[in-house]
Structures are given as C-alpha cells and as structure tokens.
Design a protein around this motif. Structure first.
Motif, PDB file in Angstrom:
ATOM      1  N   UNK A 520      30.418   1.369 134.970  1.00  0.00           N
ATOM      2  CA  UNK A 520      31.830   1.759 134.879  1.00  0.00           C
ATOM      3  C   UNK A 520      32.732   0.591 134.509  1.00  0.00           C
ATOM      4  N   UNK A 521      32.243  -0.635 134.688  1.00  0.00           N
ATOM      5  CA  UNK A 521      33.028  -1.831 134.359  1.00  0.00           C
ATOM      6  C   UNK A 521      32.420  -2.605 133.192  1.00  0.00           C
ATOM      7  N   UNK A 522      31.637  -1.913 132.377  1.00  0.00           N
ATOM      8  CA  UNK A 522      30.928  -2.596 131.299  1.00  0.00           C
ATOM      9  C   UNK A 522      31.194  -1.933 129.960  1.00  0.00           C
ATOM     10  N   UNK A 523      31.128  -2.769 128.921  1.00  0.00           N
ATOM     11  CA  UNK A 523      31.239  -2.308 127.543  1.00  0.00           C
ATOM     12  C   UNK A 523      29.970  -2.733 126.820  1.00  0.00           C
ATOM     13  N   UNK A 524      29.371  -1.813 126.103  1.00  0.00           N
ATOM     14  CA  UNK A 524      28.141  -2.093 125.363  1.00  0.00           C
ATOM     15  C   UNK A 524      28.504  -2.438 123.927  1.00  0.00           C
ATOM     16  N   UNK A 525      28.204  -3.688 123.513  1.00  0.00           N
ATOM     17  CA  UNK A 525      28.499  -4.118 122.145  1.00  0.00           C
ATOM     18  C   UNK A 525      27.374  -3.756 121.180  1.00  0.00           C
ATOM     19  N   UNK A 526      26.170  -3.579 121.695  1.00  0.00           N
ATOM     20  CA  UNK A 526      25.044  -3.266 120.830  1.00  0.00           C
ATOM     21  C   UNK A 526      23.785  -3.030 121.627  1.00  0.00           C
ATOM     22  N   UNK A 527      22.851  -2.263 121.040  1.00  0.00           N
ATOM     23  CA  UNK A 527      21.560  -1.999 121.669  1.00  0.00           C
ATOM     24  C   UNK A 527      20.438  -2.507 120.771  1.00  0.00           C
ATOM     25  N   UNK A 528      19.266  -2.683 121.352  1.00  0.00           N
ATOM     26  CA  UNK A 528      18.117  -3.178 120.604  1.00  0.00           C
ATOM     27  C   UNK A 528      17.428  -2.055 119.820  1.00  0.00           C
ATOM     28  N   UNK A 529      17.024  -2.395 118.616  1.00  0.00           N
ATOM     29  CA  UNK A 529      16.164  -1.541 117.802  1.00  0.00           C
ATOM     30  C   UNK A 529      14.830  -2.256 117.649  1.00  0.00           C
ATOM     31  N   UNK A 530      13.738  -1.581 117.931  1.00  0.00           N
ATOM     32  CA  UNK A 530      12.415  -2.168 117.711  1.00  0.00           C
ATOM     33  C   UNK A 530      12.087  -2.180 116.217  1.00  0.00           C
ATOM     34  N   UNK A 531      11.286  -3.157 115.770  1.00  0.00           N
ATOM     35  CA  UNK A 531      10.761  -3.077 114.403  1.00  0.00           C
ATOM     36  C   UNK A 531       9.883  -1.830 114.240  1.00  0.00           C
ATOM     37  N   UNK A 532       9.751  -1.369 112.994  1.00  0.00           N
ATOM     38  CA  UNK A 532       8.946  -0.168 112.729  1.00  0.00           C
ATOM     39  C   UNK A 532       7.495  -0.370 113.140  1.00  0.00           C
ATOM     40  N   UNK A 533       6.966  -1.573 112.918  1.00  0.00           N
ATOM     41  CA  UNK A 533       5.595  -1.906 113.314  1.00  0.00           C
ATOM     42  C   UNK A 533       5.545  -3.368 113.710  1.00  0.00           C
ATOM     43  N   UNK A 534       4.500  -3.726 114.430  1.00  0.00           N
ATOM     44  CA  UNK A 534       4.218  -5.125 114.693  1.00  0.00           C
ATOM     45  C   UNK A 534       3.304  -5.674 113.614  1.00  0.00           C
ATOM     46  N   UNK A 535       3.596  -6.881 113.154  1.00  0.00           N
ATOM     47  CA  UNK A 535       2.781  -7.471 112.094  1.00  0.00           C
ATOM     48  C   UNK A 535       1.376  -7.794 112.589  1.00  0.00           C
ATOM     49  N   UNK A 536       0.413  -7.480 111.773  1.00  0.00           N
ATOM     50  CA  UNK A 536      -0.975  -7.844 112.050  1.00  0.00           C
ATOM     51  C   UNK A 536      -1.722  -7.859 110.723  1.00  0.00           C
ATOM     52  N   UNK A 537      -3.015  -8.093 110.781  1.00  0.00           N
ATOM     53  CA  UNK A 537      -3.823  -8.082 109.559  1.00  0.00           C
ATOM     54  C   UNK A 537      -3.913  -6.691 108.945  1.00  0.00           C
ATOM     55  N   UNK A 538      -3.612  -5.677 109.728  1.00  0.00           N
ATOM     56  CA  UNK A 538      -3.746  -4.298 109.227  1.00  0.00           C
ATOM     57  C   UNK A 538      -2.436  -3.522 109.221  1.00  0.00           C
ATOM     58  N   UNK A 539      -1.354  -4.107 109.784  1.00  0.00           N
ATOM     59  CA  UNK A 539      -0.069  -3.397 109.817  1.00  0.00           C
ATOM     60  C   UNK A 539       1.039  -4.279 109.272  1.00  0.00           C
ATOM     61  N   UNK A 540       1.786  -3.739 108.323  1.00  0.00           N
ATOM     62  CA  UNK A 540       2.958  -4.388 107.745  1.00  0.00           C
ATOM     63  C   UNK A 540       3.742  -3.325 107.000  1.00  0.00           C
TER      64      UNK A 540
END
Length: 702
Positions: A520-540
C-alpha cells in the motif's frame, strides 16, 4: 617544520628506474640541466629517487648499493641545493617491494609463490615488461629498508617521504605461512576456490601487515624528524585505519583522472590529496598539449594537488626538454587558479556510500598476489561504486563519496539522497541511521545484494534493510546467468522512464526475486522478464542474447514511502551496469533523481557526455560573506585524442532556497562579471561562457 605538501600544486617525478652500466651511464647527468628543466616546467614539488625498482640508490649509502654509474657522486647532495634555491618541495622517493638487487644478493629474502617460485613483477599473468625481484617485507629486508630510510632522513632532511610499491604481497615463504597459521588457525589458502572463500581473511592479513609496517616506518623516521610528512602510493585504496595514519594522500588514477580525483578527494579525510597520472606523457611519442592541460585541470577541479610523472631522462642522464615545455605550459595555467584551490568543501546533493569492508566480501576472483595489483582490482562493491560515480556525473546533479565510517545520521542530513551501491555489509547502527534519515524526509537508493552479508561475509537469508526497502528476499536467481542479458525489465508508468526509449531494457548478473511487504506504500517501477531461453550448446535464439520471454511479475525497481522519505530498491546490480555499457541506465538515474528531489545545483547542458563540473564552498576572505568556486570542463580533448572545439558552457541553475547569490565572476582564464537572472521560483540562471578545456567561476553569496 616543512608543510610545503599542503601548498604545492605542481608536482613531478622523473621516472628513471635505471639498471647498471652499460645500459645506463649518467655521463650527462648534471644539476644545472635539472634546474633548467624544473624552471621550464614551472614545478614546485619534485620527487627524487633515493632507491629505485632495480635496488639502486642515488646517494652515498652505507647500507645499500649505490648506482655504479654515479661513481663518487652523491646525486641527492647535488640536486637538493637546486630545490632549495627554487623553493621546491623535496620529496624523497623510496621503493619498497621491488628491489632487483637485493633479491639476488639475498635470495632468501624473496617473496615466494605457492608453487615455490620467487615472485617477480608481472607475475602471475606476465602483465609487465619489467621483471624486478620482489623481497618479502616479513624477511630481514624490512630492517634493510628501514635502515636506508633512516639514512635518507638523517642525512638529507627531505620535506616529505613517498613510499612506492608499499604494502604486503601475498607471499608463501615459511615465515608468512607460519604467521598466517598462527593468526587464523589454518594453512594459507592456495586453491582458487579457497582463496575466494577466505578472501576477507587474506585481505585482513595483508592489510594488517601493511599497517604494522607503516606504524614502524613512522615511529623510526619521525623519531629523527617529527615534521617529516609521509605518504604511500595508492593510499586512497588502503583501508581507512591506514589512510588516517598518513600525513597526506597520493594515488595514481584507476578510473580516469576525473573520477579517480573525486575518489581520492573524498577518501582523503581532507589530508591534501595528490593524484598522479603516468599516462599523460608518452616520451618520444608525445601527445597534444591539450591532453596535458585537461588532465591537470581535471585533477585540480576535483580538489587534488596535481602531479605528473614520465620517463624524461635519457640513458646518459640528459633530459627531454620537450616534456618540460609541455608540462610548463600546463602548470602555468594551474598556477593561475591556485588562489581558488584548497580551503574548500565539495558541495553535493547526492552521497555515494564507500565501503572498505564490502570490497573484500563479494569477489569473483582470487585476491591478486601483488600489493599494487590489489589496490587496482576491486570486488563487486567498487565496481558498483564506479558505476554510481559515472551515472551521477552524467546526471549533472552534484555528488560526492562518503566512507562508511564517516556516514552517520548527521552526515546523511547534509544530502538530499544517499546511494548504497552493492554494499554487502551494512552495520546495525547505519541501518538505524538510514531508517531515521528516510523517515525524516531523506531519499535512499539501494542496489544489488546490499545488506545481505554479515561482517564476516556470511550470507544473510534476508535483507538487513527489509523494512526500509519494503521487500522480502525469496531467492537469488541465477537461472539465466549464462546469458549476456540475464533478464529484462518491463517498465511501468512512471516519470523515471520519462526520457527512456519505449523498450524492455536488459540487465546482467544475479536477479533478486523479492516479494512486496508493504504494497500500500509502494510504487512498482518495473518487473522482471525472463529471457525466452537459457543459452547452451543446444538452445539459442539468434546471434545476440536470447530475446525477452514472459513477464515474471517479480519487482525489478520499487519505490517505498517511509515517513516523509522514499527508498528506491533495484533488485539487481543497477549501478555496475554502466561499466558494461548498459546505456539505458544513464537517463533512468537522471530522471529518477530529478523526480525524487529538487537539486540545489544543476548544470543544464546538451553535452552531458562531455561536460564535467564541481562546486565547492570556500572559506570567504570577508567576514559575513559566502563564496563558492565552480569548475566547468570539457572532456573533448580526452575523448577525441586532443581536439578542443569551443562548446557551449550551458547554464548553471541554483536553487535560491539552498544558495543565495549576489554576484558571479568568471575568474579563469580571465576575470569578468557574469550577469544572471532569478525566476519566480527563486532559481538562479547563470549563463556559462563557451569553453575549450576549463573555466573557473567565483560565486559570491549573501
């Protein structure tokens, strides 16, 4: 009693570490030529070698080895009368931890690596052309060095002493290992993992040794000459207890002249800081005069005494007079502004907290072996601190640093905002002061893992400042730490995004997943967005970091209203991002600060990446009068390799509620009165003249 170090602003060292003949012969070394050089360079403070990195001494020593090219000559005895004649401060230069001669004459005095090798300059990563030997200060070399220093002070009476390559390198000789074992009840760590784990213990061990050495030096030498002023190189990077024992401060730049100057000024405790860059001059391949002039102007504008050093001596002892001419041109400009230097206090709306302890708690690499390297390489806190300095400087809102042991409630009240940049350990007393400061109307900005460690580096499960932040830590999220961009931010409607691009700005590093505890005493300036995938040898996804995926709903940036004040929390290491060119952070911090408070001083300019300024309240000559000194500089020469086009000076805006003005004068490069206006909100608008490098203004108050 000599107190010249308080008043000399134009220092120089001819940096001539000299091996034995035939490489260096000194056939043309003479005091008369040095006198001409000093006059041409307009120098008022000189460091003179008593012992260099090779271990060669430049006077008639009964303890050490005199440089063989000097023969029967005593160079200190020859040059000292010249310095006295010209009224130049004589600083005796003595090198501690590099001594190529002594490690060959006494190999048992050498620093040792964990692999049993003799430590030399440049190890372990071959980072130096020079490979001078490094003696251990816990060996009998300590007595040898102290005896030489006593010779110098007793026989030549320098005004001041400068100790180079001071401190304690990480040595694995039997003596050092035994002392560590007795102190900590365990063997000295050797593996990368253990060295990171016990980083605080290692740093404490080395820092304690350094401070004990300083105590011994002071006791021995001041018994001979109580008026001797003593300092060590890189002094601003030693812990506060060590800094406080020095008569004055000397540091080489670690973050450019401008920001390093501010750091040195603000950690000096008012002890006449000097800043000495060695990269201004490139002997035989000279830089433009403007590079010299800007470097000196930046140092002076940050209230540091200007110092330069270069390899201006040829192998026969003769000197490069092109260097003297360039320095002389620069120092004649510095001499003109000396009446406006000293006896002044920096004016700042924003305070950035500087912590010696936190810099030892959160590290990602093992402690550097060499003492000099340790002063230059930092942990997470100093990286965030550097970023905070860069961002505040970009904002054109006045700022300074305050060491943690100096920041109590009364000190906080001098500022409109306090920045806590990834300060791992925060004391209970400081937490209480911060709470009171905010409750009474102050603003605090907190980033990263601040307050998540105790004094020993043990991680807390919860923020120490949980109630102040209005956040509870759920977990440290490294799920996408392998991605160049570990998360994105979904901005919410807020004035802090006023001048930002309409996008989802990226971050890197650890994400702190938190829950709001006082929504009630807070203002949210922004939220986190996850990347679409985590980088690896098989995901990009594509060439770059994976694109934004789903909004997590976790807060990224929040505002918490507490009493009459506000707390802004960044659930990631916001301030460090600018060091890796996350340029979106520049406009966000500027808009955020302008939203949070009305600055007392603001530089309105289109050249935000080029213009620099500092404002000081100076002790006024006339009783009842107030005086401020304002420096404005253009960094164009540095950014372009020497070009100095005339750029608009912009407008200095001052809130009349904080500073009341009667007259404004430009006092450098020439003196003239500046007309200004006052608007209906009692804000002063002072038009600043176009500049190439540096202008200085005097503001007279009511």
């Amino acid at each position: 009693m000599s107190d010249k170090y308080k008043y000399t602003y134009r220092g120089y060292l001819c940096d001539h570490h000299s091996p034995d003949p035939p490489v260096v012969n000194f056939d043309k070394l003479n005091a008369e030529e040095c006198e001409r050089f000093l006059k041409e360079a307009n120098i008022d403070h000189v460091m003179v070698y008593t012992k260099d990195h090779w271990g060669n001494s430049y006077y008639d020593t009964k303890v050490g080895k005199k440089h063989p090219a000097l023969g029967e000559r005593d160079w200190i005895a020859e040059i000292k009368p010249v310095l006295e004649k010209l009224n130049i401060e004589f600083t005796a230069y003595y090198c501690f931890e590099y001594d190529n001669y002594i490690t060959k004459a006494h190999p048992e005095w050498s620093c040792m690596t964990k692999d049993g090798q003799k430590l030399v300059c440049g190890m372990p990563d071959n980072s130096s052309n020079a490979k001078w030997g490094m003696p251990c200060m816990s060996s009998d070399y300590r007595k040898y060095a102290l005896e030489q220093l006593k010779e110098v002070v007793r026989n030549y009476h320098p005004d001041s002493l400068f100790i180079d390559i001071f401190g304690k390198s990480l040595c694995y000789c039997d003596t050092c290992k035994k002392r560590y074992r007795e102190r900590f009840g365990m063997e000295m760590p050797e593996t990368e993992e253990d060295m990171i784990r016990y980083n605080k213990d290692l740093a404490t061990f080395l820092d304690d040794d350094s401070e004990e050495l300083l105590d011994e030096v002071k006791a021995e030498l001041k018994a001979i000459d109580p008026s001797l002023a003593i300092t060590v190189n890189f002094s601003s990077h030693y812990r506060k207890s060590t800094r406080d024992k020095l008569d004055y401060m000397y540091t080489e730049p670690w973050a450019g002249n401008w920001l390093s100057g501010a750091y040195t000024r603000d950690t000096s405790g008012g002890r006449h800081p000097q800043l000495g860059p060695g990269n201004v001059s490139q002997i035989f391949n000279y830089q433009p005069d403007s590079i010299y002039e800007l470097a000196a102007a930046e140092i002076a504008a940050q209230d540091c005494h200007v110092f330069m050093y270069s390899e201006s001596m040829r192998r026969d002892g003769s000197l490069e007079f092109e260097e003297a001419q360039k320095i002389g041109k620069t120092y004649r400009e510095i001499e003109k502004i000396e009446p406006y230097l000293g006896n002044r206090k920096v004016h700042a709306d924003v305070c950035i907290l500087q912590s010696d302890l936190s810099d030892t708690l959160k590290v990602t690499k093992s402690i550097p072996i060499r003492s000099v390297s340790r002063t230059k390489i930092s942990g997470k806190h100093r990286e965030a601190l550097l970023g905070a300095m860069k961002l505040c400087d970009y904002s054109k809102i006045s700022w300074c640093l305050v060491p943690e042991l100096d920041l109590d409630l009364n000190k906080m009240k001098e500022f409109k905002a306090v920045i806590i940049p990834s300060v791992a350990y925060i004391s209970e007393d400081m937490a209480k002061d911060l709470e009171r400061y905010v409750y009474e109307g102050g603003v605090v900005l907190i980033s990263g893992e601040s307050g998540l460690s105790d004094a020993d580096g043990k991680e807390r499960e919860e923020f120490l400042l949980k109630d102040l932040m209005g956040l509870s830590l759920e977990r440290k999220n490294d799920d996408y730490i392998q991605n160049p961009w570990s998360a994105y931010i979904q901005p919410k409607t807020s004035p802090v995004w006023k001048h930002s691009s309409e996008t989802t700005p990226p971050i890197n590093g650890t994400v702190l997943n938190c829950q709001l505890t006082d929504p009630s005493n807070m203002v949210l300036y922004g939220t986190f967005i996850n990347p679409a995938v985590g980088l690896s040898d098989t995901t990009w996804v594509n060439w770059g970091s994976p694109l934004p995926g789903e909004d997590t709903g976790y807060p990224a940036i929040t505002e918490h209203v507490v009493g009459d004040g506000k707390v802004i929390s960044f659930c990631f290491d916001f301030f460090a991002l600018i060091n890796e060119n996350f340029i979106w952070t520049k406009k966000v911090l500027t808009d955020l600060l302008l939203y949070l408070f009305k600055p007392s001083v603001f530089l309105a300019t289109e050249y935000v990446n080029m213009a620099e300024y500092a404002l000081y309240e100076k002790t006024a000559e006339n009783e009842g009068q107030q005086e401020w000194i304002f420096h404005e500089l253009s960094a164009c020469a540095r950014l372009t390799g020497g070009d100095t086009p005339l750029i608009p000076g912009g407008e200095l805006q001052i809130d009349g509620a904080d500073i009341s003005l009667e007259k404004v004068f430009q006092v450098f490069p020439e003196k003239k009165e500046i007309a200004f206006t006052v608007d209906e909100e009692n804000k002063y608008h002072i038009p600043l003249n176009p500049l190439r490098i540096h202008r200085v203004y005097q503001l007279i108050g009511k």
